[in-house]
Write an enzyme that holds these catalytic residues in place. Structure first.
Site, PDB file in Angstrom:
ATOM      1  N   ASN A  28     -34.445  41.424  -6.113  1.00 60.91           N
ATOM      2  CA  ASN A  28     -33.529  42.071  -5.179  1.00 60.91           C
ATOM      3  C   ASN A  28     -34.328  42.923  -4.193  1.00 60.91           C
ATOM      4  O   ASN A  28     -34.962  43.891  -4.600  1.00 60.91           O
ATOM      5  CB  ASN A  28     -32.536  42.944  -5.959  1.00 60.91           C
ATOM      6  CG  ASN A  28     -31.580  43.720  -5.080  1.00 60.91           C
ATOM      7  OD1 ASN A  28     -31.543  43.566  -3.872  1.00 60.91           O
ATOM      8  ND2 ASN A  28     -30.793  44.579  -5.717  1.00 60.91           N
ATOM      9  N   HIS A  75     -28.575  47.219 -10.780  1.00 59.63           N
ATOM     10  CA  HIS A  75     -28.595  48.060 -11.986  1.00 59.63           C
ATOM     11  C   HIS A  75     -27.283  47.957 -12.773  1.00 59.63           C
ATOM     12  O   HIS A  75     -27.231  48.374 -13.919  1.00 59.63           O
ATOM     13  CB  HIS A  75     -28.876  49.524 -11.617  1.00 59.63           C
ATOM     14  CG  HIS A  75     -27.887  50.121 -10.675  1.00 59.63           C
ATOM     15  ND1 HIS A  75     -27.967  49.941  -9.304  1.00 59.63           N
ATOM     16  CD2 HIS A  75     -26.785  50.876 -10.896  1.00 59.63           C
ATOM     17  CE1 HIS A  75     -26.954  50.583  -8.730  1.00 59.63           C
ATOM     18  NE2 HIS A  75     -26.228  51.152  -9.675  1.00 59.63           N
ATOM     19  N   GLU A  85     -23.301  56.960 -11.896  1.00 58.84           N
ATOM     20  CA  GLU A  85     -22.052  56.286 -11.532  1.00 58.84           C
ATOM     21  C   GLU A  85     -20.961  56.425 -12.600  1.00 58.84           C
ATOM     22  O   GLU A  85     -19.841  55.971 -12.397  1.00 58.84           O
ATOM     23  CB  GLU A  85     -22.325  54.806 -11.287  1.00 58.84           C
ATOM     24  CG  GLU A  85     -23.222  54.557 -10.112  1.00 58.84           C
ATOM     25  CD  GLU A  85     -23.475  53.093  -9.837  1.00 58.84           C
ATOM     26  OE1 GLU A  85     -24.026  52.798  -8.773  1.00 58.84           O
ATOM     27  OE2 GLU A  85     -23.125  52.230 -10.687  1.00 58.84           O
TER      28      GLU A  85
END
Length: 157
Positions: free
Chosen positions: A116, A125, A153
């Site tokens: 990526n 991730h 997150e």
């Protein structure tokens, strides 16, 4: 995550790298894109600002285009599909392989994610191993960074 470098093309963000030096990043970028590298800090400012806001927990999504021309069609399928995984969620390599119509390609999906060119912005991730372990992460800090991003997150405790 430490220092990071960003590369833009006429179509959008082409690279985000955790290289240890600007010289290494520029050498990597030159190999990755066919056009010459031009230093344009004003164009980079918005990308850097949004990444820093994300890392501070103040941004949930990004508002710029990506340029994946240097990726293979398979890599583009993987990377565009993983972009649809919402913040705070994750899926497995096998599930991502199924979503792109290649159910037996979990290992190839992992390799595509490992290449990526725009980590964090394209959230590789958010993909874990089938047993729930984190798998790998190509950015600086490896799995430690992946774990920190998932915690940021709210996907992990």
């Amino acid at each position: 995550i430490g220092a990071f470098f960003v590369g833009l093309s006429d179509r959008g963000v082409v690279a985000l790298s955790f290289e240890e030096s600007e010289e290494r990043f520029l050498a990597w970028l030159q190999r990755r894109v066919s056009t010459g590298v031009v230093r344009e800090p004003t164009k980079l400012r918005e990308v850097v600002s949004q990444v820093l806001e994300y890392l501070d927990g103040r941004r949930k999504s990004f508002t710029f285009e990506y340029d994946l021309r240097s990726s293979t069609p398979f890599q583009r399928d993987v990377l565009t599909t993983v972009q649809k995984v919402p913040r705070g969620e994750y899926l497995t390599y096998g599930e991502l392989a199924r979503r792109i119509g290649r159910p037996g390609a979990a290992r190839a999906v992992g390799q595509a994610l490992g290449s990526n060119p725009i980590p964090i912005l394209i959230p590789c991730h958010r993909v874990l191993a089938s047993d729930g372990s984190l798998g790998g992460y190509s950015g600086r800090g490896g799995v430690r960074t992946k774990k920190a991003l998932l915690r940021l997150e709210g996907a992990l405790q």
